[in-house]
Design a protein around this motif. Sequence first.
Motif, mmCIF file in Angstrom:
data_model
loop_
_atom_site.group_PDB
_atom_site.id
_atom_site.type_symbol
_atom_site.label_atom_id
_atom_site.label_comp_id
_atom_site.label_asym_id
_atom_site.label_seq_id
_atom_site.Cartn_x
_atom_site.Cartn_y
_atom_site.Cartn_z
ATOM 1 N N SER A 13 0.818 -1.200 0.000
ATOM 2 C CA SER A 13 0.000 0.000 0.000
ATOM 3 C C SER A 13 0.858 1.259 0.000
ATOM 4 O O SER A 13 0.518 2.252 -0.637
ATOM 5 C CB SER A 13 -0.932 -0.001 1.211
ATOM 6 N N ALA A 14 1.973 1.223 0.684
ATOM 7 C CA ALA A 14 2.848 2.389 0.762
ATOM 8 C C ALA A 14 3.394 2.772 -0.614
ATOM 9 O O ALA A 14 3.669 3.942 -0.868
ATOM 10 C CB ALA A 14 3.993 2.126 1.727
ATOM 11 N N GLY A 15 3.505 1.815 -1.513
ATOM 12 C CA GLY A 15 4.010 2.098 -2.846
ATOM 13 C C GLY A 15 2.932 2.480 -3.845
ATOM 14 O O GLY A 15 3.232 2.801 -4.988
ATOM 15 N N MET A 16 1.677 2.449 -3.433
ATOM 16 C CA MET A 16 0.563 2.782 -4.327
ATOM 17 C C MET A 16 0.240 4.269 -4.271
ATOM 18 O O MET A 16 0.352 4.877 -3.210
ATOM 19 C CB MET A 16 -0.717 2.061 -3.889
ATOM 20 N N ARG A 19 -4.709 7.686 -4.414
ATOM 21 C CA ARG A 19 -6.065 7.560 -4.959
ATOM 22 C C ARG A 19 -6.472 6.104 -5.204
ATOM 23 O O ARG A 19 -7.645 5.813 -5.352
ATOM 24 C CB ARG A 19 -6.197 8.380 -6.241
ATOM 25 N N TYR A 20 -5.507 5.176 -5.244
ATOM 26 C CA TYR A 20 -5.825 3.769 -5.481
ATOM 27 C C TYR A 20 -5.930 2.959 -4.190
ATOM 28 O O TYR A 20 -6.379 1.825 -4.203
ATOM 29 C CB TYR A 20 -4.776 3.114 -6.381
ATOM 30 N N ARG A 21 -5.489 3.497 -3.078
ATOM 31 C CA ARG A 21 -5.414 2.720 -1.832
ATOM 32 C C ARG A 21 -6.768 2.260 -1.315
ATOM 33 O O ARG A 21 -6.863 1.222 -0.680
ATOM 34 C CB ARG A 21 -4.688 3.521 -0.758
ATOM 35 N N ALA A 22 -7.814 3.015 -1.556
ATOM 36 C CA ALA A 22 -9.145 2.637 -1.065
ATOM 37 C C ALA A 22 -10.013 2.044 -2.177
ATOM 38 O O ALA A 22 -11.216 1.902 -2.005
ATOM 39 C CB ALA A 22 -9.832 3.850 -0.449
ATOM 40 N N ALA A 23 -9.391 1.675 -3.295
ATOM 41 C CA ALA A 23 -10.154 1.144 -4.425
ATOM 42 C C ALA A 23 -10.859 -0.163 -4.046
ATOM 43 O O ALA A 23 -10.338 -0.963 -3.275
ATOM 44 C CB ALA A 23 -9.231 0.902 -5.608
ATOM 45 N N VAL A 24 -12.055 -0.337 -4.575
ATOM 46 C CA VAL A 24 -12.848 -1.535 -4.316
ATOM 47 C C VAL A 24 -13.287 -2.114 -5.651
ATOM 48 O O VAL A 24 -13.766 -1.383 -6.521
ATOM 49 C CB VAL A 24 -14.098 -1.190 -3.465
#
Length: 58
Positions: A13-16, A19-24
């Motif tokens: 997650s740290a490398g994302m 805006r993509y971290r909470a993607a579902v």
Amino acid sequence: MSPRASPPLEALSAGMPPRYRAAVADHPQVLDWARTVAGAAVIPTREPDDRSPLDPTC
């Protein structure tokens, strides 16, 4: 002082981008694809002669 170890998902997650971290995944085609990929996944196996270089029996 050494940095603390982080769980794999936290490190990923740290490398994302934020805006993509909470993607579902909620689109039916995306869900079907993810299920297909996960269902086809296999655990990697080692060949009998594929020893680790750290293996003292080598």
